[in-house]
Design an enzyme around this catalytic site. Structure first.
Site, PDB file in Angstrom:
ATOM      1  N   HIS A   1       0.873  -1.191   0.000  1.00  0.00           N
ATOM      2  CA  HIS A   1       0.000   0.000   0.000  1.00  0.00           C
ATOM      3  C   HIS A   1       0.904   1.233   0.000  1.00  0.00           C
ATOM      4  CE1 HIS A   1      -2.793   2.927   1.820  1.00  0.00           C
ATOM      5  NE2 HIS A   1      -3.783   2.097   1.534  1.00  0.00           N
ATOM      6  N   ASP A  26       3.188  -4.763   8.186  1.00  0.00           N
ATOM      7  CA  ASP A  26       1.984  -3.951   8.018  1.00  0.00           C
ATOM      8  C   ASP A  26       0.794  -4.901   8.159  1.00  0.00           C
ATOM      9  OD1 ASP A  26      -0.177  -2.572   7.120  1.00  0.00           O
ATOM     10  OD2 ASP A  26       0.689  -1.953   5.203  1.00  0.00           O
ATOM     11  N   GLN A  72      -4.439  -5.104   7.096  1.00  0.00           N
ATOM     12  CA  GLN A  72      -5.502  -6.004   6.607  1.00  0.00           C
ATOM     13  C   GLN A  72      -5.566  -7.296   7.411  1.00  0.00           C
ATOM     14  OE1 GLN A  72      -7.804  -5.177   4.484  1.00  0.00           O
ATOM     15  NE2 GLN A  72      -6.892  -3.260   3.814  1.00  0.00           N
ATOM     16  N   LYS A 132     -10.301  -0.545  10.415  1.00  0.00           N
ATOM     17  CA  LYS A 132     -10.463  -1.743   9.579  1.00  0.00           C
ATOM     18  C   LYS A 132     -10.822  -2.964  10.420  1.00  0.00           C
ATOM     19  CE  LYS A 132      -7.109  -0.190   6.180  1.00  0.00           C
ATOM     20  NZ  LYS A 132      -7.850   0.350   5.048  1.00  0.00           N
ATOM     21  N   CYS A 161      -4.799   2.201  -3.567  1.00  0.00           N
ATOM     22  CA  CYS A 161      -3.525   2.731  -3.043  1.00  0.00           C
ATOM     23  C   CYS A 161      -2.359   1.772  -3.283  1.00  0.00           C
ATOM     24  CB  CYS A 161      -3.612   3.053  -1.550  1.00  0.00           C
ATOM     25  SG  CYS A 161      -4.643   4.456  -1.184  1.00  0.00           S
TER      26      CYS A 161
HETATM   27  C1  LIG Z   1      -2.194  -2.979   3.682  1.00  0.00           C
HETATM   28  C2  LIG Z   1      -2.487  -1.574   4.128  1.00  0.00           C
HETATM   29  N1  LIG Z   1      -1.527  -0.856   4.704  1.00  0.00           N
HETATM   30  C3  LIG Z   1      -1.733   0.391   5.143  1.00  0.00           C
HETATM   31  C4  LIG Z   1      -2.954   0.993   4.992  1.00  0.00           C
HETATM   32  C5  LIG Z   1      -3.152   2.377   5.501  1.00  0.00           C
HETATM   33  O1  LIG Z   1      -4.090   2.385   6.514  1.00  0.00           O
HETATM   34  P1  LIG Z   1      -4.563   3.767   7.160  1.00  0.00           P
HETATM   35  O2  LIG Z   1      -5.073   4.595   6.025  1.00  0.00           O
HETATM   36  O3  LIG Z   1      -5.620   3.388   8.121  1.00  0.00           O
HETATM   37  O4  LIG Z   1      -3.360   4.370   7.789  1.00  0.00           O
HETATM   38  C6  LIG Z   1      -3.987   0.299   4.364  1.00  0.00           C
HETATM   39  C7  LIG Z   1      -5.301   0.942   4.132  1.00  0.00           C
HETATM   40  O5  LIG Z   1      -6.043   0.578   3.257  1.00  0.00           O
HETATM   41  C8  LIG Z   1      -3.757  -1.024   3.942  1.00  0.00           C
HETATM   42  O6  LIG Z   1      -4.714  -1.737   3.349  1.00  0.00           O
END
Ligand SMILES: Cc1ncc(COP(=O)(O)O)c(C=O)c1O
Length: 400
Positions: A119, A191, A194, A217, A361
């Protein structure tokens, strides 16, 4: 198909939402998830009962809200098998990653190894400070995770990857990355934005150095996230922000900082967010993350098998074993006139089925695949097989 969690749907007031007088099917959970009634109660309970700050006041309500805030930290720590002092409250996953990236003293020639499926939030914080080196990718967008060793060099400072990609839905072999990194004394950031909702997390077993996720999420509030760091890793990071709450004492010529995690929580925190997230996590723990994962994998299998039978559908990472997939799949359609956005719009406008259409993203992945976006269908614990069937039927109708 068994629907193991059908009875919990009533705990999500949002699922009663209608569009044009029709009930919705919500399959955009990878973007953000509905809030549990117990989360809504926890958040409103803070507004109703505690007009007070945490770690600052000297009265009963200040004590009570501080206790509730720290209880939430304990609940979250236990959810991922960490110690409460290793849990820093952030705004979201993005802030947690930035906090670490900004503290490692990266230079332009340093390298960070990651996957092409990251992402933007786990790409840009590294790419803007150092060189990002992405492992290779199969033709269907599945990162070649097992080749990580080939990409580690004397310039590598950290390895990072999504535990579950928000675009492919595949559970990554993070243990292998941790092993490869630790053999060379390098840290790993996971990370878990998800994975946290679908896969049991145990940071001790994973042995990762840092891990991040977001409240919104995982059935919790927005504006709250978590950075887990091994105690010694957090203690070695420089200050991220300074201000009230992170100091014990300030004189004109010096200040004395708090220990971790408070030293990274400058300013009044998102108190109601943390307490709401504690409620969400407690609810999931009670439900049992092993059962949650089994349901998610069953939905993922159902979804991918159905999508693969739709003429012209190209499912990302379809070469990955089905048991490595959560209830999330992304596809493009080889049919003129069907952009990902137009399919998502049609699903909403004609069928009240809410999905994502676009790049999610994950621009680097789409760029490598030469795709101008994909459609993403993402389930959560309350999703039923019947909803997946109705979505597949709608897609078949759309493509004719
Ligand atoms: C795999 C992953 N990493 C990071 C993020 C970023 O999350 P946030 O916007 O809540 O900081 C997302 C959001 O869709 C994501 O799916």
């Amino acid at each position: 198909m068994t629907e193991p969690f059908a009875s919990i749907r009533k705990e999500f007031p949002f699922l009663l939402r209608q569009i044009d007088g029709h009930p919705i099917i919500y399959l955009d959970n990878a973007a953000t998830s509905p809030k549990l009634q117990c989360v809504i109660d926890a958040v409103t309970g803070v507004y109703r009962n505690y007009t007070s700050n945490v770690h600052r006041g000297v009265h009963t309500l200040a004590d009570e809200v501080t206790e509730a805030y720290e209880d939430a930290r304990r609940e979250i720590a236990s959810f991922i098998n960490a110690s409460p002092s290793e849990i820093v409250f952030t705004r979201n996953s993005t802030e947690g990653i930035n906090l670490v990236a900004s503290g490692l003293g990266l230079r332009p020639d340093d390298e960070v190894v990651l996957t092409p499926a990251e992402h933007n939030s786990n790409y840009l914080p590294w790419n803007s400070r150092a060189k990002t080196v992405a492992v290779g990718m199969a033709e269907d967008g599945l990162p070649l995770y097992d080749e990580v060793e080939k990409f580690i060099s004397p310039h590598t400072k950290l390895l990072t990857l999504a535990h579950v990609s928000n675009t492919t839905g595949i559970i990554a072999p993070v243990e292998r990355w941790v092993e490869a990194a630790h053999r060379r004394g390098l840290p790993v950031l996971i990370d878990a934005a998800q994975s946290v909702s679908h896969v049991p997390l145990d940071v001790r077993a994973l042995d990762c150095d840092y891990l991040v996720f977001s409240g919104h999420k995982i059935l919790g509030p927005s504006g709250i996230g978590v950075l887990y760091g091994k105690r010694e890793r957090l203690a070695a990071l420089p200050l991220y922000q300074t201000g009230g709450g992170m100091v014990r004492y300030t004189a004109e010529d010096r200040f004395e900082v708090q220990d971790v995690p408070q030293r990274f929580e400058a300013g009044t925190p998102n108190i109601e967010g943390a307490i709401g997230l504690g409620a969400a996590v407690g609810w999931l723990r009670h439900l049992g993350m092993d059962k949650v994962m089994a349901h998610s994998k069953a939905l993922g299998r159902h979804l991918v098998e159905g999508l693969c039978s739709i003429p012209g559908a190209r499912v990302l990472a379809c070469s990955a074993p089905l048991e490595r997939r959560i209830g999330l799949a992304t596809f493009s359609l080889d049919a003129p006139g069907f952009s990902p956005e137009s399919i998502a719009r049609l699903l909403c406008d004609r069928y009240q089925i809410l999905v994502s259409g676009g790049y999610h993203c994950a621009h680097v992945l789409h760029d490598r695949l030469g795709l101008e976006g994909t459609v993403r269908i993402s389930a959560h614990v309350f999703t039923t097989h019947e909803e997946i069937d109705r979505t597949l039927a709608a897609l078949r109708e759309i493509v004719g």
